[in-house]
Design a protein around this motif. Structure first.
Motif, PDB file in Angstrom:
ATOM      1  N   PHE A  57     -14.460  37.541 -16.662  1.00 21.21           N
ATOM      2  CA  PHE A  57     -14.552  36.872 -15.385  1.00 21.21           C
ATOM      3  C   PHE A  57     -15.570  35.837 -15.164  1.00 21.21           C
ATOM      4  O   PHE A  57     -15.406  34.870 -14.801  1.00 21.21           O
ATOM      5  N   LYS A  58     -16.870  36.248 -15.853  1.00 20.47           N
ATOM      6  CA  LYS A  58     -18.006  35.516 -16.051  1.00 20.47           C
ATOM      7  C   LYS A  58     -17.530  34.250 -16.845  1.00 20.47           C
ATOM      8  O   LYS A  58     -17.955  32.964 -16.491  1.00 20.47           O
ATOM      9  N   ASP A  59     -16.944  34.386 -17.842  1.00 18.46           N
ATOM     10  CA  ASP A  59     -16.585  33.347 -18.771  1.00 18.46           C
ATOM     11  C   ASP A  59     -15.694  32.335 -18.144  1.00 18.46           C
ATOM     12  O   ASP A  59     -15.725  30.992 -18.127  1.00 18.46           O
ATOM     13  N   MET A  60     -14.580  32.807 -17.366  1.00 24.53           N
ATOM     14  CA  MET A  60     -13.895  31.949 -16.494  1.00 24.53           C
ATOM     15  C   MET A  60     -14.674  31.244 -15.526  1.00 24.53           C
ATOM     16  O   MET A  60     -14.201  29.707 -15.172  1.00 24.53           O
ATOM     17  N   GLN A  61     -15.508  31.632 -14.892  1.00 23.77           N
ATOM     18  CA  GLN A  61     -16.253  31.113 -13.931  1.00 23.77           C
ATOM     19  C   GLN A  61     -17.207  29.777 -14.604  1.00 23.77           C
ATOM     20  O   GLN A  61     -17.212  28.766 -13.943  1.00 23.77           O
ATOM     21  N   GLU A  62     -17.707  30.232 -15.658  1.00 23.92           N
ATOM     22  CA  GLU A  62     -18.169  29.046 -16.264  1.00 23.92           C
ATOM     23  C   GLU A  62     -17.302  27.708 -16.959  1.00 23.92           C
ATOM     24  O   GLU A  62     -17.665  26.837 -16.560  1.00 23.92           O
ATOM     25  N   ARG A  63     -16.092  28.330 -17.280  1.00 22.07           N
ATOM     26  CA  ARG A  63     -14.958  27.052 -17.548  1.00 22.07           C
ATOM     27  C   ARG A  63     -14.709  26.445 -16.064  1.00 22.07           C
ATOM     28  O   ARG A  63     -14.799  25.283 -16.241  1.00 22.07           O
ATOM     29  N   ALA A  64     -14.523  27.158 -14.975  1.00 19.71           N
ATOM     30  CA  ALA A  64     -14.267  26.581 -13.881  1.00 19.71           C
ATOM     31  C   ALA A  64     -15.334  25.529 -13.287  1.00 19.71           C
ATOM     32  O   ALA A  64     -14.930  24.326 -13.095  1.00 19.71           O
ATOM     33  N   MET A  65     -16.660  25.755 -13.482  1.00 17.83           N
ATOM     34  CA  MET A  65     -17.641  25.112 -13.246  1.00 17.83           C
ATOM     35  C   MET A  65     -17.830  23.717 -13.837  1.00 17.83           C
ATOM     36  O   MET A  65     -18.367  22.922 -13.649  1.00 17.83           O
ATOM     37  N   LYS A  66     -17.158  23.840 -15.260  1.00 17.46           N
ATOM     38  CA  LYS A  66     -17.341  22.830 -16.099  1.00 17.46           C
ATOM     39  C   LYS A  66     -16.051  21.748 -15.788  1.00 17.46           C
ATOM     40  O   LYS A  66     -16.190  20.471 -16.368  1.00 17.46           O
ATOM     41  N   GLU A  67     -15.061  22.166 -15.149  1.00 12.58           N
ATOM     42  CA  GLU A  67     -14.159  21.207 -14.655  1.00 12.58           C
ATOM     43  C   GLU A  67     -14.516  20.231 -14.101  1.00 12.58           C
ATOM     44  O   GLU A  67     -15.588  20.046 -13.179  1.00 12.58           O
ATOM     45  N   HIS A  68     -14.158  18.932 -13.969  1.00 10.70           N
ATOM     46  CA  HIS A  68     -14.484  17.836 -13.435  1.00 10.70           C
ATOM     47  C   HIS A  68     -13.448  16.823 -13.070  1.00 10.70           C
ATOM     48  O   HIS A  68     -12.423  16.252 -13.833  1.00 10.70           O
ATOM     49  N   PHE A  69     -13.325  16.628 -11.558  1.00  7.41           N
ATOM     50  CA  PHE A  69     -12.240  15.914 -10.848  1.00  7.41           C
ATOM     51  C   PHE A  69     -12.806  14.764 -10.245  1.00  7.41           C
ATOM     52  O   PHE A  69     -13.037  14.942  -8.994  1.00  7.41           O
ATOM     53  N   SER A  70     -13.310  13.667 -10.677  1.00  9.94           N
ATOM     54  CA  SER A  70     -14.142  12.679 -10.061  1.00  9.94           C
ATOM     55  C   SER A  70     -13.492  11.494  -9.135  1.00  9.94           C
ATOM     56  O   SER A  70     -12.241  11.161  -9.549  1.00  9.94           O
ATOM     57  N   TRP A  71     -13.955  11.119  -8.059  1.00 11.76           N
ATOM     58  CA  TRP A  71     -13.311  10.065  -7.450  1.00 11.76           C
ATOM     59  C   TRP A  71     -13.448   8.789  -8.315  1.00 11.76           C
ATOM     60  O   TRP A  71     -12.773   8.115  -8.324  1.00 11.76           O
ATOM     61  N   ASP A  72     -14.165   8.657  -9.233  1.00 11.44           N
ATOM     62  CA  ASP A  72     -14.413   7.591 -10.150  1.00 11.44           C
ATOM     63  C   ASP A  72     -13.255   7.353 -10.986  1.00 11.44           C
ATOM     64  O   ASP A  72     -12.605   6.271 -11.148  1.00 11.44           O
ATOM     65  N   ASP A  73     -12.667   8.642 -11.608  1.00  7.95           N
ATOM     66  CA  ASP A  73     -11.345   8.626 -12.468  1.00  7.95           C
ATOM     67  C   ASP A  73     -10.341   8.096 -11.418  1.00  7.95           C
ATOM     68  O   ASP A  73      -9.363   7.498 -11.701  1.00  7.95           O
ATOM     69  N   SER A  74     -10.094   8.794 -10.165  1.00 10.77           N
ATOM     70  CA  SER A  74      -9.208   8.413  -9.236  1.00 10.77           C
ATOM     71  C   SER A  74      -9.015   6.940  -8.883  1.00 10.77           C
ATOM     72  O   SER A  74      -7.976   6.270  -8.873  1.00 10.77           O
ATOM     73  N   ALA A  75     -10.318   6.325  -8.551  1.00 10.58           N
ATOM     74  CA  ALA A  75     -10.378   4.886  -8.103  1.00 10.58           C
ATOM     75  C   ALA A  75      -9.690   4.027  -9.205  1.00 10.58           C
ATOM     76  O   ALA A  75      -9.070   3.079  -9.005  1.00 10.58           O
ATOM     77  N   LYS A  76     -10.057   4.324 -10.577  1.00 12.96           N
ATOM     78  CA  LYS A  76      -9.649   3.621 -11.577  1.00 12.96           C
ATOM     79  C   LYS A  76      -7.935   3.427 -11.827  1.00 12.96           C
ATOM     80  O   LYS A  76      -7.461   2.651 -12.049  1.00 12.96           O
ATOM     81  N   ARG A  77      -7.406   4.599 -11.321  1.00 12.69           N
ATOM     82  CA  ARG A  77      -6.087   4.998 -11.310  1.00 12.69           C
ATOM     83  C   ARG A  77      -5.212   3.949 -10.102  1.00 12.69           C
ATOM     84  O   ARG A  77      -4.389   3.322 -10.203  1.00 12.69           O
TER      85      ARG A  77
END
Length: 493
Positions: free
Chosen positions: A454-474
């Motif tokens: 569960f803790k490892d999954m939390q750490e993986r989750a916190m490393k995810e990145h969904f930035s508006w900068d990426d969306s804006a380029k699209r």
């Protein structure tokens, strides 16, 4: 050779920081800032609702004349300010008769009967304002049914001023299409020849979104999965064939997240800041939520949160079916939101009888931050979800999402794999109470019996990145796609 700097007129019925009922406001409050950072010139236009204090805004001296067909010309005021922490101008169309009300689209008695006139007026006012400001856009970016008809207005009633502009229409939620009596065609002033089965006509009524889809130079939705789903009978709400016919100009672009606002290492609303390297603060955030809702202060009990509208789309019927069974699992559940009366009454009764359940009817941005930070898991059993943002917030806060695999939920959440010990949340596929119950049971068992996973999954989750900068380029790629008329291939999004 550098690419041309674009001028973009962005129209939305709600913008976060000023007026909000859902995800459209979040997009309108964040995407223009990210587009501005790419070097483009963008302005945002929205109505000035009663809840927006005009004393905090600057008023433009000149009034704005808005042609309304058989109703004649109506005159509006215009106010302006900037999006928070940016230089993106926001202009507010001020017309008390239409926007000086308690709600944006409805009140306790239901939807406003004159919503067609209200948002046709707003759409025309937006184009008129662009002319008044001498802002000649390359792109007019419309959002949902409220401004969808602008895509045809630019080619008819306002063609002399927007002949060289292209239109992009973003569908945030296809369930809302703007269907009204066909007489609104007289107010639109686009010509009755456009009232046909391929454009605005839908069962002898006028469908503003349908017409907008036909005439937009490009269509976008707020996730790749939702772009596929709206072409099916299950999620198409009667427009699936129409959308399939225009799928050649359809793009799915996942919404981003403003990590300057939703970040546990920076969040001043939560009890104690934390991050991947040191998550001890999350325990204090959990106790803070337990105290707020009068729950027993227990570190060992799984705390599950829900934030959203109490409506069928959000899976509220599924939750109501299993809520007591879930509470019997020795978990704590907290809910923040409001919506249909039966749901508010039902959950209020649950809160009265169950000591491990907390309810806040209404919306509080501060409490939303506290729930994202303090809970162990976050529940989103939506029947459909174009994008969803709360699950992405949950990832950043290490609050593992439990979601139905639909739309943006499916795009952003990877199901936990017990064998390979990967994934960032828990997913179920059937829109059934049974599937919801057993997925929560599974998540709770992992929480209790496999703390390290569960803790490892939390750490993986916190490393995810969904930035508006990426969306804006699209979005920028879509803008250039329609301007350069290279329609043989879609841009690589």
């Amino acid at each position: 050779m550098s690419k041309k700097r674009l001028k973009i007129l962005f129209a939305a019925s709600e913008v976060a920081g000023f007026a909000k009922t859902g995800g459209l406001a979040d997009v309108a409050g964040a995407l223009p800032k990210a587009i501005k950072k790419l070097g483009h010139d963008i302005i945002v236009v929205m109505p000035r609702y009663y809840q927006i204090d005009k004393n905090s805004l600057k008023k433009l001296e000149a009034p704005l004349g808005v042609p309304m067909g058989s109703m004649g010309e109506l005159w509006a005021g215009v106010y302006t300010t900037s999006l928070a922490q940016s230089e993106v101008p926001v202009y507010f169309i001020d017309y008390e008769k239409y926007f000086g009300r308690s709600g944006l689209y409805d009140d306790h008695e239901g939807s406003y009967e004159d919503n067609a006139n209200r948002f046709i007026f707003f759409s025309k006012a937006t184009l008129q304002l662009s002319k008044m400001l001498q802002f000649a856009p390359d792109i007019v970016h419309a959002n949902d049914w409220h401004t969808a008809a602008m895509t045809l207005m630019m080619k008819t009633r306002f063609v002399h001023d927007f002949a060289f502009a292209k239109s992009v229409l973003t569908i945030h939620n296809l369930a809302h299409q703007g269907i009204f009596h066909k007489n609104v065609m007289d107010i639109l002033e686009v010509g009755w020849e456009h009232f046909n089965a391929h454009e605005f006509e839908s069962l002898n009524s006028a469908n503003l979104l349908k017409g907008g889809i036909m005439h937009a130079d490009a269509l976008t939705t707020v996730s790749k999965q939702y772009a596929k789903e709206i072409q099916t009978p299950e999620f198409g709400f009667g427009l699936q064939d129409h959308i399939r016919a225009h799928s050649g100009k359809l793009f799915g672009i996942l919404n981003g997240v403003d990590y300057s606002e939703w970040n546990p290492s920076l969040d001043n609303a939560i009890a104690k800041k934390y991050d991947i390297g040191d998550m001890s603060g999350k325990s204090e955030c959990k106790r803070d939520i337990q105290r707020h809702f009068g729950l027993e202060l227990r570190e060992d009990v799984p705390l599950i949160g829900f934030i959203g509208r109490f409506v069928e789309q959000k899976g509220i019927g599924l939750i109501s079916t299993v809520i007591n069974g879930l509470l019997d699992l020795d978990v704590q559940i907290v809910m923040l939101g409001t919506g249909e009366r039966w749901a508010v009454s039902f959950f209020d009764d649950v809160a009265f009888h169950r000591q491990n359940f907390g309810l806040h009817v209404g919306y509080s941005d501060v409490l939303a931050h506290k729930i994202e930070a303090g809970c162990d898991m976050f529940l989103m059993p939506s029947l459909f979800e174009p994008c969803g943002l709360n699950q992405i917030y949950g990832l950043r806060y290490g609050t593992l999402p439990i979601v139905r695999a639909t739309g943006g939920l499916d795009d952003t959440i990877t199901n936990f794999d017990e064998h390979h010990k990967n994934g960032n949340g828990f997913k179920f596929y059937d829109a059934s109470a049974e599937a919801l119950y057993y997925t929560v049971l599974w998540a709770v068992e992992i929480y209790r019996k496999d703390k390290s996973a569960f803790k490892d999954m939390q750490e993986r989750a916190m490393k995810e990145h969904f930035s508006w900068d990426d969306s804006a380029k699209r979005y920028e790629a879509v803008y250039r796609y329609v301007l350069e008329k290279k329609h043989t291939l879609k841009p690589n999004l």
